[in-house]
Scaffold this active site. Structure first.
Site, PDB file in Angstrom:
ATOM      1  N   TYR A  29     -12.453  -1.771  12.923  1.00 26.88           N
ATOM      2  CA  TYR A  29     -12.790  -0.438  12.418  1.00 26.88           C
ATOM      3  C   TYR A  29     -14.214   0.002  12.711  1.00 26.88           C
ATOM      4  O   TYR A  29     -14.467   1.191  12.876  1.00 26.88           O
ATOM      5  CB  TYR A  29     -12.586  -0.392  10.889  1.00 26.88           C
ATOM      6  CG  TYR A  29     -11.135  -0.406  10.476  1.00 26.88           C
ATOM      7  CD1 TYR A  29     -10.421   0.779  10.336  1.00 26.88           C
ATOM      8  CD2 TYR A  29     -10.459  -1.604  10.247  1.00 26.88           C
ATOM      9  CE1 TYR A  29      -9.085   0.785   9.965  1.00 26.88           C
ATOM     10  CE2 TYR A  29      -9.120  -1.616   9.887  1.00 26.88           C
ATOM     11  CZ  TYR A  29      -8.438  -0.420   9.746  1.00 26.88           C
ATOM     12  OH  TYR A  29      -7.118  -0.425   9.391  1.00 26.88           O
ATOM     13  N   ASN A  78      -7.532  -6.309  14.371  1.00 23.30           N
ATOM     14  CA  ASN A  78      -7.841  -5.156  13.519  1.00 23.30           C
ATOM     15  C   ASN A  78      -9.333  -4.892  13.634  1.00 23.30           C
ATOM     16  O   ASN A  78     -10.151  -5.799  13.427  1.00 23.30           O
ATOM     17  CB  ASN A  78      -7.534  -5.458  12.044  1.00 23.30           C
ATOM     18  CG  ASN A  78      -6.046  -5.445  11.745  1.00 23.30           C
ATOM     19  OD1 ASN A  78      -5.232  -5.208  12.643  1.00 23.30           O
ATOM     20  ND2 ASN A  78      -5.691  -5.694  10.503  1.00 23.30           N
ATOM     21  N   GLN A  91       0.803  -1.218   0.000  1.00 20.52           N
ATOM     22  CA  GLN A  91       0.000   0.000   0.000  1.00 20.52           C
ATOM     23  C   GLN A  91       0.837   1.268   0.000  1.00 20.52           C
ATOM     24  O   GLN A  91       0.328   2.341  -0.306  1.00 20.52           O
ATOM     25  CB  GLN A  91      -0.924  -0.002   1.215  1.00 20.52           C
ATOM     26  CG  GLN A  91      -1.901  -1.170   1.185  1.00 20.52           C
ATOM     27  CD  GLN A  91      -2.809  -1.166   2.389  1.00 20.52           C
ATOM     28  OE1 GLN A  91      -2.493  -1.772   3.401  1.00 20.52           O
ATOM     29  NE2 GLN A  91      -3.929  -0.490   2.279  1.00 20.52           N
ATOM     30  N   GLU A  99      -4.702  -2.523  14.220  1.00 24.27           N
ATOM     31  CA  GLU A  99      -5.226  -1.512  13.305  1.00 24.27           C
ATOM     32  C   GLU A  99      -6.528  -0.962  13.848  1.00 24.27           C
ATOM     33  O   GLU A  99      -7.384  -1.717  14.322  1.00 24.27           O
ATOM     34  CB  GLU A  99      -5.540  -2.095  11.914  1.00 24.27           C
ATOM     35  CG  GLU A  99      -4.352  -2.394  11.053  1.00 24.27           C
ATOM     36  CD  GLU A  99      -4.738  -2.939   9.673  1.00 24.27           C
ATOM     37  OE1 GLU A  99      -5.794  -2.550   9.129  1.00 24.27           O
ATOM     38  OE2 GLU A  99      -3.978  -3.758   9.148  1.00 24.27           O
ATOM     39  N   HIS A 136       0.922  -9.402   4.117  1.00 28.07           N
ATOM     40  CA  HIS A 136      -0.185  -8.452   4.087  1.00 28.07           C
ATOM     41  C   HIS A 136      -0.800  -8.527   2.680  1.00 28.07           C
ATOM     42  O   HIS A 136      -0.750  -7.566   1.916  1.00 28.07           O
ATOM     43  CB  HIS A 136       0.290  -7.044   4.438  1.00 28.07           C
ATOM     44  CG  HIS A 136      -0.803  -6.174   4.999  1.00 28.07           C
ATOM     45  ND1 HIS A 136      -0.791  -5.676   6.282  1.00 28.07           N
ATOM     46  CD2 HIS A 136      -1.962  -5.721   4.454  1.00 28.07           C
ATOM     47  CE1 HIS A 136      -1.882  -4.954   6.496  1.00 28.07           C
ATOM     48  NE2 HIS A 136      -2.609  -4.972   5.396  1.00 28.07           N
ATOM     49  N   ASN A 159      -1.845 -11.169   7.918  1.00 28.81           N
ATOM     50  CA  ASN A 159      -2.788 -10.090   8.242  1.00 28.81           C
ATOM     51  C   ASN A 159      -4.168 -10.398   7.677  1.00 28.81           C
ATOM     52  O   ASN A 159      -4.333 -10.623   6.479  1.00 28.81           O
ATOM     53  CB  ASN A 159      -2.310  -8.773   7.625  1.00 28.81           C
ATOM     54  CG  ASN A 159      -3.297  -7.637   7.891  1.00 28.81           C
ATOM     55  OD1 ASN A 159      -3.439  -7.186   9.023  1.00 28.81           O
ATOM     56  ND2 ASN A 159      -4.014  -7.195   6.860  1.00 28.81           N
ATOM     57  N   GLU A 160      -5.165 -10.407   8.557  1.00 27.43           N
ATOM     58  CA  GLU A 160      -6.572 -10.549   8.163  1.00 27.43           C
ATOM     59  C   GLU A 160      -6.828 -11.728   7.230  1.00 27.43           C
ATOM     60  O   GLU A 160      -7.205 -11.556   6.060  1.00 27.43           O
ATOM     61  CB  GLU A 160      -7.071  -9.246   7.532  1.00 27.43           C
ATOM     62  CG  GLU A 160      -6.995  -8.062   8.472  1.00 27.43           C
ATOM     63  CD  GLU A 160      -7.811  -6.855   7.984  1.00 27.43           C
ATOM     64  OE1 GLU A 160      -8.382  -6.928   6.892  1.00 27.43           O
ATOM     65  OE2 GLU A 160      -7.876  -5.866   8.727  1.00 27.43           O
ATOM     66  N   ARG A 205       4.396  -0.471  12.753  1.00 24.09           N
ATOM     67  CA  ARG A 205       4.031  -1.752  12.123  1.00 24.09           C
ATOM     68  C   ARG A 205       4.181  -1.614  10.609  1.00 24.09           C
ATOM     69  O   ARG A 205       3.570  -0.743   9.989  1.00 24.09           O
ATOM     70  CB  ARG A 205       2.589  -2.125  12.488  1.00 24.09           C
ATOM     71  CG  ARG A 205       2.156  -3.414  11.839  1.00 24.09           C
ATOM     72  CD  ARG A 205       0.764  -3.898  12.259  1.00 24.09           C
ATOM     73  NE  ARG A 205       0.434  -5.027  11.417  1.00 24.09           N
ATOM     74  CZ  ARG A 205      -0.745  -5.238  10.861  1.00 24.09           C
ATOM     75  NH1 ARG A 205      -1.758  -4.430  11.083  1.00 24.09           N
ATOM     76  NH2 ARG A 205      -0.932  -6.284  10.069  1.00 24.09           N
TER      77      ARG A 205
END
Ligand code: BGC
Length: 502
Positions: free
Chosen positions: A336, A334, A45, A403, A148, A193-194, A103
């Site tokens: 949100y 994580n 990213q 996150e 990721h 990740n996720e 991170r």
């Protein structure tokens, strides 16, 4: 007497807190002594330099290039924030904010362009060595994610990616190499990740790279493989590196909070189903040894009605259970947003799908503030409830929020909404620590700089610093939230320093 008690209680409440816009009572209490704060981002990213110095193509490079219609602005991560060249500047931002942890993620294909251990790219290795040294020199702890979402494209082409067990061992080779090369400078490792996004969107409904559509089957095969990959990597670290490197290893799992829409058992059950099919799908194997019973029962029941001879959810053997159980040193979360959960009719039997396996109705209250996208409901108390649910399910484990942050589509520098978001979410974290005795030690915000938001391209913003993607220099420009975050890191408290209490 009762009135007196009430007055004392109210006074105490005012003393310990102050009110915020959306009803969060912001705590005035100082962060616990060793509480750590950090920021996160990920190689695909921010790094750009997609084929520089020998880096190989990833499934996201490939997906954005070959299926531009899947990315909202038809962009690619080819340049992104150009952090590959600007990493010193990024570390300086972290340092200047006084943060404890940064991170980052390693791009598998920068270190191993073909994905395999026989293709080590020394220039890629040097890049991460330099980045880690920069953090060390600035006294910032490194949390490093190994995966990721950026599988080397050759592993997708040759093996079908995470649907093939061969990739498990190729990941383990890569993980071991990273422990060996970088482990002296890494305090925290994240294997995957996720995994839910990796599998459900990548190999179930096909929204994400590599875009494979295999609803109700691909997700589960992928789930098993990423869990095994994580567990094998964890064991290697545990046996060969922990004693000399002393780091912590875990997987990072994402989930919303699902608030039951009423006290009816059906709605409470709907919330639990969504949590178990989400967090539990990975949390249960790693913390307790197997898929959640609720998930096993539902997928087996529907598979049978659909005519499958065995459940679409693959089983773990006893040997695999032994391997995966306990492969965590902390719980990485994580989070949100929050949704409401309601009971729904059982989905008709027909084409299998993950959604039908859950058969619930999730929705968002119209009055809730939204981030970039209707699903993104800002509900700070949802995080506190989730933390309590995690403690109830997995015990008194160390929890790290890996996150949390707010997206918008305006990209404004006057991001008061992001300031409110951080203040209210962190306030709920502190309540979870002080009132609910949750063992939360670290809070890592997403993100320090704007980035390439996957299928959202360069159209949604989460950075405390704006990145001007139209300028070849990719300047980082401070937003209001950066000042606020710097201030809370310094004061170790969410309100004006003179109002802070112990
Ligand atoms: C991912 C990040 C992403 C963030 C915000 C998380 O699901 O791990 O890569 O940028 O959400 O959208």
């Amino acid at each position: 007497m009762v009135t007196m008690k009430l007055i004392v209680l109210l006074l105490l409440c005012c003393l310990l807190s102050s009110s915020s816009a959306d009803d969060t009572v912001v705590t005035k209490r100082r962060f616990p002594k060793n509480f750590k704060l950090g920021v996160a981002n990920a190689a695909p990213q921010i790094e750009g330099a997609w084929d520089t110095d020998g880096k190989g193509e990833t499934i996201w490079d490939h997906f954005a290039r070959t299926r531009p219609e899947m990315i909202s602005d038809r962009s690619t991560p080819a340049v992104a924030c150009d952090s590959y060249h600007k990493y010193k500047e990024d570390v300086a931002l972290v340092k200047n904010m006084g943060l404890d942890v940064y991170r980052l993620s390693i791009a598998w294909s920068r270190v191993l362009p073909t994905g395999k251990i026989d293709s080590v790219n020394q220039l890629g290795v040097q890049y991460y060595k330099k980045l880690l040294k920069e953090l060390k020199d600035n006294n910032v702890q490194a949390m490093v994610t190994l995966y990721h979402w950026d599988l080397p494209q050759p592993l997708q082409d040759e093996y079908g990616g995470w649907l093939n067990e061969t990739v498990v061992d190729l990941f383990v080779d890569y993980a071991k190499l990273c422990f060996e090369l970088f482990g002296d400078d890494v305090q925290w490792w994240v294997t995957i990740n996720e995994p839910k996004q990796v599998c459900n969107a990548g190999y179930g409904d096909g929204r994400f790279a590599p875009g494979i559509v295999s609803r109700g089957i691909g997700e589960y095969v992928c789930n098993k493989n990423v869990i095994l990959a994580h567990a094998k990597a964890y064991r290697i670290y545990d046996e060969q590196y922990r004693s000399k490197q002393g780091g912590k290893v875990s997987m990072v799992i994402d989930t919303l909070w699902f608030e039951p829409s009423s006290d009816n058992p059906g709605d409470i059950d709907a919330s639990e189903r969504l949590l178990q099919f989400g967090f539990g799908m990975f949390g249960n194997p790693i913390f307790l040894g197997d898929w959640p019973k609720l998930v096993k029962d539902r997928v087996a029941m529907r598979s049978k009605l659909e005519g499958f001879a065995v459940s679409r959810l693959p089983e773990f053997t006893q040997e695999e259970i032994k391997l995966i159980k306990g492969t965590y040193d902390y719980l990485g979360l994580n989070h949100y947003a929050t949704h409401m959960a309601s009971a729904a009719q059982e989905a008709p039997i027909g084409e299998p799908s993950f959604g039908a396996d859950i058969s619930t109705y999730e929705w968002s209250k119209p009055e809730w503030t939204k981030g970039a996208g209707d699903w993104f409901s800002v509900v700070p108390w949802g995080l506190r409830k989730l933390l309590v649910w995690l403690k109830k399910n997995y015990g008194d484990v160390e929890i790290v929020i890996t996150e949390n942050g707010l997206s918008d589509t305006s990209g404004t520098l006057e991001d008061d909404h992001r300031v409110d978001y951080f203040r209210d979410y962190i306030s709920n974290c502190l309540d979870a620590i002080y009132e609910d005795n949750v063992n939360l030690t670290t809070y890592i915000a997403w993100s320090i700089i704007d980035d390439w938001e996957w299928t959202g391209g360069y159209g949604s913003f989460l950075g405390m610093y704006k990145v001007d993607f139209n300028d070849p220099e990719r300047p980082r420009i401070k937003r209001k939230s950066a000042d606020y975050f710097t201030q809370i890191v310094k004061n170790r408290c969410l309100v004006d320093v003179e109002d802070c209490t112990d």
